[in-house]
Design a protein around this motif. Structure first.
Motif, PDB file in Angstrom:
ATOM      1  N   ASP A 180       6.008   2.873   3.591  1.00 32.65           N
ATOM      2  CA  ASP A 180       5.835   2.858   5.044  1.00 32.65           C
ATOM      3  C   ASP A 180       4.350   2.910   5.415  1.00 32.65           C
ATOM      4  N   SER A 181       4.071   2.804   6.699  1.00 31.76           N
ATOM      5  CA  SER A 181       2.684   2.715   7.169  1.00 31.76           C
ATOM      6  C   SER A 181       1.867   3.963   6.847  1.00 31.76           C
ATOM      7  N   PHE A 182       2.502   5.126   6.826  1.00 31.86           N
ATOM      8  CA  PHE A 182       1.779   6.347   6.476  1.00 31.86           C
ATOM      9  C   PHE A 182       1.390   6.336   5.002  1.00 31.86           C
ATOM     10  N   GLU A 183       2.287   5.845   4.165  1.00 30.09           N
ATOM     11  CA  GLU A 183       1.991   5.763   2.737  1.00 30.09           C
ATOM     12  C   GLU A 183       0.898   4.743   2.452  1.00 30.09           C
ATOM     13  N   VAL A 184       0.829   3.670   3.253  1.00 30.02           N
ATOM     14  CA  VAL A 184      -0.224   2.674   3.066  1.00 30.02           C
ATOM     15  C   VAL A 184      -1.588   3.348   3.121  1.00 30.02           C
ATOM     16  N   VAL A 185      -1.791   4.209   4.099  1.00 30.63           N
ATOM     17  CA  VAL A 185      -3.082   4.892   4.240  1.00 30.63           C
ATOM     18  C   VAL A 185      -3.348   5.751   3.006  1.00 30.63           C
ATOM     19  N   GLU A 186      -2.353   6.485   2.567  1.00 32.62           N
ATOM     20  CA  GLU A 186      -2.504   7.320   1.370  1.00 32.62           C
ATOM     21  C   GLU A 186      -2.844   6.463   0.154  1.00 32.62           C
ATOM     22  N   TYR A 187      -2.135   5.357  -0.010  1.00 30.11           N
ATOM     23  CA  TYR A 187      -2.350   4.499  -1.164  1.00 30.11           C
ATOM     24  C   TYR A 187      -3.713   3.808  -1.128  1.00 30.11           C
ATOM     25  N   ILE A 188      -4.225   3.538   0.064  1.00 24.82           N
ATOM     26  CA  ILE A 188      -5.574   2.959   0.163  1.00 24.82           C
ATOM     27  C   ILE A 188      -6.566   3.855  -0.557  1.00 24.82           C
ATOM     28  N   PHE A 189      -6.500   5.159  -0.294  1.00 24.68           N
ATOM     29  CA  PHE A 189      -7.425   6.099  -0.940  1.00 24.68           C
ATOM     30  C   PHE A 189      -7.224   6.119  -2.451  1.00 24.68           C
ATOM     31  N   GLU A 190      -5.992   6.130  -2.889  1.00 29.14           N
ATOM     32  CA  GLU A 190      -5.686   6.145  -4.319  1.00 29.14           C
ATOM     33  C   GLU A 190      -6.180   4.858  -4.989  1.00 29.14           C
ATOM     34  N   ILE A 191      -5.973   3.732  -4.326  1.00 24.08           N
ATOM     35  CA  ILE A 191      -6.390   2.449  -4.873  1.00 24.08           C
ATOM     36  C   ILE A 191      -7.909   2.372  -4.949  1.00 24.08           C
ATOM     37  N   GLU A 192      -8.583   2.875  -3.929  1.00 22.64           N
ATOM     38  CA  GLU A 192     -10.051   2.908  -3.962  1.00 22.64           C
ATOM     39  C   GLU A 192     -10.539   3.675  -5.183  1.00 22.64           C
ATOM     40  N   ASP A 193      -9.955   4.829  -5.427  1.00 25.64           N
ATOM     41  CA  ASP A 193     -10.353   5.636  -6.583  1.00 25.64           C
ATOM     42  C   ASP A 193     -10.049   4.923  -7.893  1.00 25.64           C
ATOM     43  N   ALA A 194      -8.865   4.355  -7.996  1.00 25.55           N
ATOM     44  CA  ALA A 194      -8.445   3.719  -9.239  1.00 25.55           C
ATOM     45  C   ALA A 194      -9.266   2.482  -9.580  1.00 25.55           C
ATOM     46  N   PHE A 195      -9.655   1.720  -8.553  1.00 25.26           N
ATOM     47  CA  PHE A 195     -10.381   0.477  -8.791  1.00 25.26           C
ATOM     48  C   PHE A 195     -11.887   0.611  -8.582  1.00 25.26           C
ATOM     49  N   GLY A 196     -12.333   1.785  -8.159  1.00 21.92           N
ATOM     50  CA  GLY A 196     -13.768   1.998  -7.963  1.00 21.92           C
ATOM     51  C   GLY A 196     -14.357   1.152  -6.849  1.00 21.92           C
ATOM     52  N   VAL A 197     -13.604   1.011  -5.760  1.00 25.00           N
ATOM     53  CA  VAL A 197     -14.063   0.208  -4.622  1.00 25.00           C
ATOM     54  C   VAL A 197     -13.922   1.021  -3.346  1.00 25.00           C
ATOM     55  N   GLU A 198     -14.578   0.545  -2.315  1.00 27.64           N
ATOM     56  CA  GLU A 198     -14.385   1.105  -0.979  1.00 27.64           C
ATOM     57  C   GLU A 198     -13.802   0.004  -0.110  1.00 27.64           C
ATOM     58  N   ILE A 199     -12.577   0.221   0.348  1.00 25.88           N
ATOM     59  CA  ILE A 199     -11.873  -0.795   1.125  1.00 25.88           C
ATOM     60  C   ILE A 199     -12.157  -0.571   2.601  1.00 25.88           C
ATOM     61  N   ASN A 200     -12.627  -1.632   3.256  1.00 22.91           N
ATOM     62  CA  ASN A 200     -12.872  -1.584   4.690  1.00 22.91           C
ATOM     63  C   ASN A 200     -11.523  -1.729   5.389  1.00 22.91           C
ATOM     64  N   PHE A 201     -11.009  -0.607   5.876  1.00 23.93           N
ATOM     65  CA  PHE A 201      -9.652  -0.579   6.400  1.00 23.93           C
ATOM     66  C   PHE A 201      -9.601   0.318   7.619  1.00 23.93           C
ATOM     67  N   ASN A 202      -8.998  -0.176   8.693  1.00 24.46           N
ATOM     68  CA  ASN A 202      -8.826   0.607   9.906  1.00 24.46           C
ATOM     69  C   ASN A 202      -7.328   0.753  10.159  1.00 24.46           C
ATOM     70  N   ALA A 203      -6.810   1.950   9.921  1.00 21.09           N
ATOM     71  CA  ALA A 203      -5.373   2.190  10.049  1.00 21.09           C
ATOM     72  C   ALA A 203      -4.858   1.975  11.463  1.00 21.09           C
ATOM     73  N   ASN A 204      -5.746   2.017  12.440  1.00 18.41           N
ATOM     74  CA  ASN A 204      -5.325   1.845  13.830  1.00 18.41           C
ATOM     75  C   ASN A 204      -5.164   0.372  14.220  1.00 18.41           C
ATOM     76  N   LYS A 205      -5.660  -0.530  13.398  1.00 17.33           N
ATOM     77  CA  LYS A 205      -5.550  -1.955  13.692  1.00 17.33           C
ATOM     78  C   LYS A 205      -4.394  -2.531  12.874  1.00 17.33           C
ATOM     79  N   VAL A 206      -3.291  -2.740  13.539  1.00 17.95           N
ATOM     80  CA  VAL A 206      -2.082  -3.220  12.874  1.00 17.95           C
ATOM     81  C   VAL A 206      -2.349  -4.517  12.117  1.00 17.95           C
TER      82      VAL A 206
END
Length: 94
Positions: free
Chosen positions: A46-72
């Protein structure tokens, strides 16, 4: 999710493969047949998990994802969307 990537994937296909493995583990659905075209809804994310997974994915892949959770319109809809976010983040950090 807490899945470490031991060697950074270089191609889109490698990133998708790692993401599928990570998301299967996170959602506790190890037997699911997922691909880049699999929607997050189909994966049970779900959309709440997407935000959580963004952080996990950033850590796992060593990247910073430009992501705004408020912009559908910026929210990833498929596993492939996540992979493209990672690819674009890798390109912008070089």
């Amino acid at each position: 999710m807490n899945v470490a990537v031991t060697e950074a994937p270089k191609s889109y296909e490698e990133i998708v493969t790692k993401l599928v493995d990570m998301l299967r583990t996170a959602t506790k659905k190890p037997g699911e047949e997922w691909s880049a075209e699999t929607t997050l809804t189909e994966a049970g994310i779900d959309s709440f998990e997407v935000v959580e997974y963004i952080f996990e994915i950033e850590d796992a892949f060593g990247v910073e994802i430009n992501f705004n959770a408020n912009k559908v319109e910026d929210r990833p809809q498929t596993i492939g969307d996540f992979a493209r976010l990672i690819m674009s983040s890798k390109a912008s950090t070089k």
